[in-house]
Design a protein around this motif. Structure first.
Motif, PDB file in Angstrom:
ATOM      1  N   UNK A 105       0.812  -1.218   0.000  1.00 15.61           N
ATOM      2  CA  UNK A 105       0.000   0.000   0.000  1.00 15.61           C
ATOM      3  C   UNK A 105       0.847   1.270   0.000  1.00 15.61           C
ATOM      4  N   UNK A 106       2.175   1.127   0.055  1.00 22.19           N
ATOM      5  CA  UNK A 106       3.050   2.291   0.048  1.00 22.19           C
ATOM      6  C   UNK A 106       3.172   2.949   1.398  1.00 22.19           C
ATOM      7  N   UNK A 107       3.121   2.149   2.474  1.00 23.35           N
ATOM      8  CA  UNK A 107       3.213   2.672   3.833  1.00 23.35           C
ATOM      9  C   UNK A 107       4.048   1.718   4.662  1.00 23.35           C
ATOM     10  N   UNK A 108       4.181   2.012   5.950  1.00 27.08           N
ATOM     11  CA  UNK A 108       4.867   1.123   6.880  1.00 27.08           C
ATOM     12  C   UNK A 108       3.944   0.847   8.055  1.00 27.08           C
ATOM     13  N   UNK A 109       4.044  -0.365   8.598  1.00 21.65           N
ATOM     14  CA  UNK A 109       3.161  -0.782   9.680  1.00 21.65           C
ATOM     15  C   UNK A 109       3.837  -0.582  11.026  1.00 21.65           C
ATOM     16  N   UNK A 110       3.080  -0.097  11.988  1.00 21.24           N
ATOM     17  CA  UNK A 110       3.569  -0.035  13.356  1.00 21.24           C
ATOM     18  C   UNK A 110       3.516  -1.435  13.973  1.00 21.24           C
ATOM     19  N   UNK A 111       3.968  -1.557  15.224  1.00 21.40           N
ATOM     20  CA  UNK A 111       3.916  -2.849  15.907  1.00 21.40           C
ATOM     21  C   UNK A 111       2.468  -3.319  16.011  1.00 21.40           C
ATOM     22  N   UNK A 112       2.246  -4.580  15.661  1.00 24.26           N
ATOM     23  CA  UNK A 112       0.891  -5.135  15.679  1.00 24.26           C
ATOM     24  C   UNK A 112       0.402  -5.312  17.108  1.00 24.26           C
ATOM     25  N   UNK A 113      -0.907  -5.295  17.251  1.00 24.98           N
ATOM     26  CA  UNK A 113      -1.538  -5.543  18.547  1.00 24.98           C
ATOM     27  C   UNK A 113      -2.594  -6.629  18.393  1.00 24.98           C
ATOM     28  N   UNK A 114      -2.597  -7.564  19.326  1.00 24.47           N
ATOM     29  CA  UNK A 114      -3.634  -8.587  19.340  1.00 24.47           C
ATOM     30  C   UNK A 114      -4.903  -7.991  19.947  1.00 24.47           C
ATOM     31  N   UNK A 115      -6.019  -8.158  19.265  1.00 23.86           N
ATOM     32  CA  UNK A 115      -7.292  -7.615  19.754  1.00 23.86           C
ATOM     33  C   UNK A 115      -8.343  -8.712  19.721  1.00 23.86           C
ATOM     34  N   UNK A 116      -9.365  -8.564  20.545  1.00 28.81           N
ATOM     35  CA  UNK A 116     -10.467  -9.525  20.533  1.00 28.81           C
ATOM     36  C   UNK A 116     -11.279  -9.343  19.261  1.00 28.81           C
ATOM     37  N   UNK A 117     -11.889 -10.420  18.811  1.00 30.68           N
ATOM     38  CA  UNK A 117     -12.619 -10.380  17.550  1.00 30.68           C
ATOM     39  C   UNK A 117     -13.765  -9.380  17.560  1.00 30.68           C
ATOM     40  N   UNK A 118     -14.394  -9.191  18.723  1.00 31.40           N
ATOM     41  CA  UNK A 118     -15.539  -8.288  18.761  1.00 31.40           C
ATOM     42  C   UNK A 118     -15.144  -6.815  18.702  1.00 31.40           C
ATOM     43  N   UNK A 119     -13.826  -6.531  18.730  1.00 33.46           N
ATOM     44  CA  UNK A 119     -13.378  -5.140  18.636  1.00 33.46           C
ATOM     45  C   UNK A 119     -12.810  -4.783  17.257  1.00 33.46           C
ATOM     46  N   UNK A 120     -12.597  -5.790  16.418  1.00 30.54           N
ATOM     47  CA  UNK A 120     -11.959  -5.532  15.119  1.00 30.54           C
ATOM     48  C   UNK A 120     -12.791  -4.586  14.270  1.00 30.54           C
ATOM     49  N   UNK A 121     -14.065  -4.855  14.155  1.00 32.09           N
ATOM     50  CA  UNK A 121     -14.912  -4.050  13.270  1.00 32.09           C
ATOM     51  C   UNK A 121     -15.038  -2.615  13.768  1.00 32.09           C
ATOM     52  N   UNK A 122     -15.133  -2.444  15.084  1.00 32.31           N
ATOM     53  CA  UNK A 122     -15.229  -1.075  15.603  1.00 32.31           C
ATOM     54  C   UNK A 122     -13.909  -0.332  15.417  1.00 32.31           C
ATOM     55  N   UNK A 123     -12.784  -1.042  15.476  1.00 32.24           N
ATOM     56  CA  UNK A 123     -11.485  -0.400  15.264  1.00 32.24           C
ATOM     57  C   UNK A 123     -11.280   0.005  13.802  1.00 32.24           C
ATOM     58  N   UNK A 124     -11.812  -0.788  12.880  1.00 32.02           N
ATOM     59  CA  UNK A 124     -11.653  -0.482  11.450  1.00 32.02           C
ATOM     60  C   UNK A 124     -12.683   0.528  10.955  1.00 32.02           C
ATOM     61  N   UNK A 125     -13.851   0.546  11.555  1.00 30.52           N
ATOM     62  CA  UNK A 125     -14.917   1.404  11.053  1.00 30.52           C
ATOM     63  C   UNK A 125     -15.766   0.663  10.037  1.00 30.52           C
ATOM     64  N   UNK A 126     -16.816   1.295   9.530  1.00 30.63           N
ATOM     65  CA  UNK A 126     -17.778   0.604   8.668  1.00 30.63           C
ATOM     66  C   UNK A 126     -17.290   0.339   7.251  1.00 30.63           C
ATOM     67  N   UNK A 127     -16.312   1.103   6.766  1.00 31.48           N
ATOM     68  CA  UNK A 127     -15.915   0.990   5.362  1.00 31.48           C
ATOM     69  C   UNK A 127     -14.539   0.318   5.250  1.00 31.48           C
ATOM     70  N   UNK A 128     -14.571  -0.984   4.958  1.00 28.49           N
ATOM     71  CA  UNK A 128     -13.321  -1.718   4.770  1.00 28.49           C
ATOM     72  C   UNK A 128     -13.540  -2.819   3.742  1.00 28.49           C
ATOM     73  N   UNK A 129     -12.433  -3.296   3.204  1.00 31.45           N
ATOM     74  CA  UNK A 129     -12.463  -4.371   2.215  1.00 31.45           C
ATOM     75  C   UNK A 129     -11.866  -5.619   2.841  1.00 31.45           C
ATOM     76  N   UNK A 130     -12.447  -6.763   2.545  1.00 26.40           N
ATOM     77  CA  UNK A 130     -11.972  -8.035   3.089  1.00 26.40           C
ATOM     78  C   UNK A 130     -11.509  -8.939   1.946  1.00 26.40           C
ATOM     79  N   UNK A 131     -10.378  -9.609   2.170  1.00 21.96           N
ATOM     80  CA  UNK A 131      -9.856 -10.584   1.205  1.00 21.96           C
ATOM     81  C   UNK A 131      -9.554 -11.869   1.962  1.00 21.96           C
ATOM     82  N   UNK A 132     -10.314 -12.946   1.751  1.00 26.61           N
ATOM     83  CA  UNK A 132     -10.027 -14.211   2.426  1.00 26.61           C
ATOM     84  C   UNK A 132      -8.767 -14.860   1.868  1.00 26.61           C
ATOM     85  N   UNK A 133      -8.026 -15.547   2.728  1.00 26.67           N
ATOM     86  CA  UNK A 133      -6.833 -16.301   2.332  1.00 26.67           C
ATOM     87  C   UNK A 133      -7.184 -17.784   2.426  1.00 26.67           C
ATOM     88  N   UNK A 134      -7.101 -18.470   1.300  1.00 28.27           N
ATOM     89  CA  UNK A 134      -7.586 -19.840   1.197  1.00 28.27           C
ATOM     90  C   UNK A 134      -6.428 -20.818   1.213  1.00 28.27           C
TER      91      UNK A 134
END
Length: 281
Positions: A105-134
Motif C-alpha cells: 500500500x506504500x506505507x509502513x506498519x507499526x507494531x501489531x496488537x492482538x485484539x479480541x474479535x468483537x473489537x476488530x470491526x469497531x477499530x476499522x470502522x464501517x468501510x473496509x475491504x476483506x480478502x479471504x486467504x484460502x
C-alpha cells in the motif's frame, strides 16, 4: 493521494485490485500448514469475524495512514498456544504479514496488537475491504480500510455474507441438455511408496517467525538527575559481577545464560545454561 509503488507499476488498478495484491503479499509470509492464496476482494461486513479465532491489527504510517487487520483460525492460534516461548504471540506471528500489506500500500506498519474479535470491526470502522486467504479452507482473512486503497471500486458487487466469498459450485446440467464432449483422461494413481509426507503442523508452522533476541550484561537504576548528568567517558556500575554470565532474552523473556565471546571481531554468546519455565519465573 500518493499512489503506492505497486499501483504505480500497474496503472489502472482499482481499490479491489490493490487489496488483492496486498493480501497476496500477506499470504506469502503468514504462517500456515497449507500454502495460502488470496481470493477475491469484497466489501467488508459484520460476518467476517464469524469463522476465526484471533485477530491482530496495526496502524499505518507514511503517505497513507489508517488501519489494517489480519484474522486467523484455530490452526495458528492453537500453534501459538502450544509454543514454549511466551513472547511468541499472535501479534508477533502476524507482523510480517501486516508489514507486507503495508509495503504494497506504500506505507509502513507499526507494531501489531492482538485484539479480541468483537473489537476488530469497531477499530476499522464501517468501510473496509476483506480478502479471504484460502488454504485447505478459509485459513485467514485480510481487512483493509477503504481509504487506504488507491480507488474504491465503483461497480462493486452488493455486500454479501462472508461465507459467499468463495465461488459457487458449478450447477448440474438440466435433464436432456447436451453437454460438450471432453476427451477421456485416465486417472493417475500415485504409488503408495511415493505418498507425499503430511504437511508441517503445530509449533513447526511457526519456525519462520522472527523473534527479537537480546543479550543483557546487567542492569542498574538511576535518578533522572544522574541520567541527565551522563557524559562521554562515564562508567555505569551494573548489578552483576565481572565474569558473571550474560542473559539471553527472547521478546523480553529470559531463556538462557552464557558467556560473551568474540567471533570474527563481532560479539557473540556461548550458551552455558538453558532456563526452564520455573527458573525464568
Amino acid at each position: 493521494m500518493t499512489t503506492s509503488p505497486f499501483a504505480e507499476q500497474n496503472p489502472g488498478l482499482t481499490g479491489a485490485d490493490l487489496a488483492l495484491a496486498a493480501a497476496s503479499a500477506a499470504a506469502a509470509v503468514l504462517p500456515s500448514v497449507d500454502p495460502l492464496v488470496a481470493a477475491g476482494a469484497q466489501p467488508g461486513n459484520e460476518h467476517v469475524v464469524a469463522s476465526f479465532s484471533g485477530a491482530a491489527i496495526t496502524e499505518l504510517d507514511g503517505a497513507r495512514t489508517g488501519r489494517i487487520a489480519v484474522l486467523v483460525g484455530d490452526e495458528l492460534t492453537g500453534a501459538l498456544a502450544s509454543s514454549p516461548i511466551d513472547g511468541l504471540d499472535l501479534a508477533a506471528a502476524t507482523q510480517p504479514a501486516l508489514d507486507a500489506i503495508a509495503a504494497t500500500l506504500g506505507a509502513s506498519a507499526r507494531a501489531a496488537q492482538t485484539v479480541s474479535l468483537d473489537l476488530v470491526l469497531s477499530d476499522l470502522g464501517p468501510d473496509f475491504t476483506v480478502v479471504p486467504l484460502i488454504g485447505a479452507g478459509i485459513a485467514a482473512s485480510v481487512l483493509i480500510q477503504d481509504r487506504l486503497l488507491v480507488a474504491a471500486a465503483t461497480n462493486a458487487a452488493p455486500e454479501a455474507p462472508f461465507a459467499e466469498t468463495l465461488p459457487p459450485a458449478p450447477s448440474a446440467p438440466a435433464p436432456n441438455t447436451p453437454t460438450p464432449s471432453t476427451p477421456a483422461v485416465a486417472p493417475v494413481e500415485t504409488p503408495a511408496a511415493n505418498v507425499t509426507p503430511l504437511p508441517t503442523r503445530g509449533i513447526e508452522m511457526l519456525h519462520g517467525v522472527d523473534m527479537e533476541v537480546t543479550v543483557e550484561l546487567g542492569r542498574t537504576r538511576m535518578t533522572v538527575r544522574d541520567l541527565l548528568a551522563l557524559t562521554p567517558g562515564a562508567v555505569l556500575e551494573l548489578d552483576r559481577a565481572a565474569g558473571s554470565p550474560a542473559d539471553l532474552l527472547v521478546n523480553g523473556r529470559l531463556i538462557a545464560r552464557g558467556e560473551v565471546v568474540v567471533v570474527d571481531e563481532d560479539f557473540g554468546l556461548r550458551l552455558t545454561e538453558i532456563i526452564d519455565d520455573s527458573a525464568a519465573g
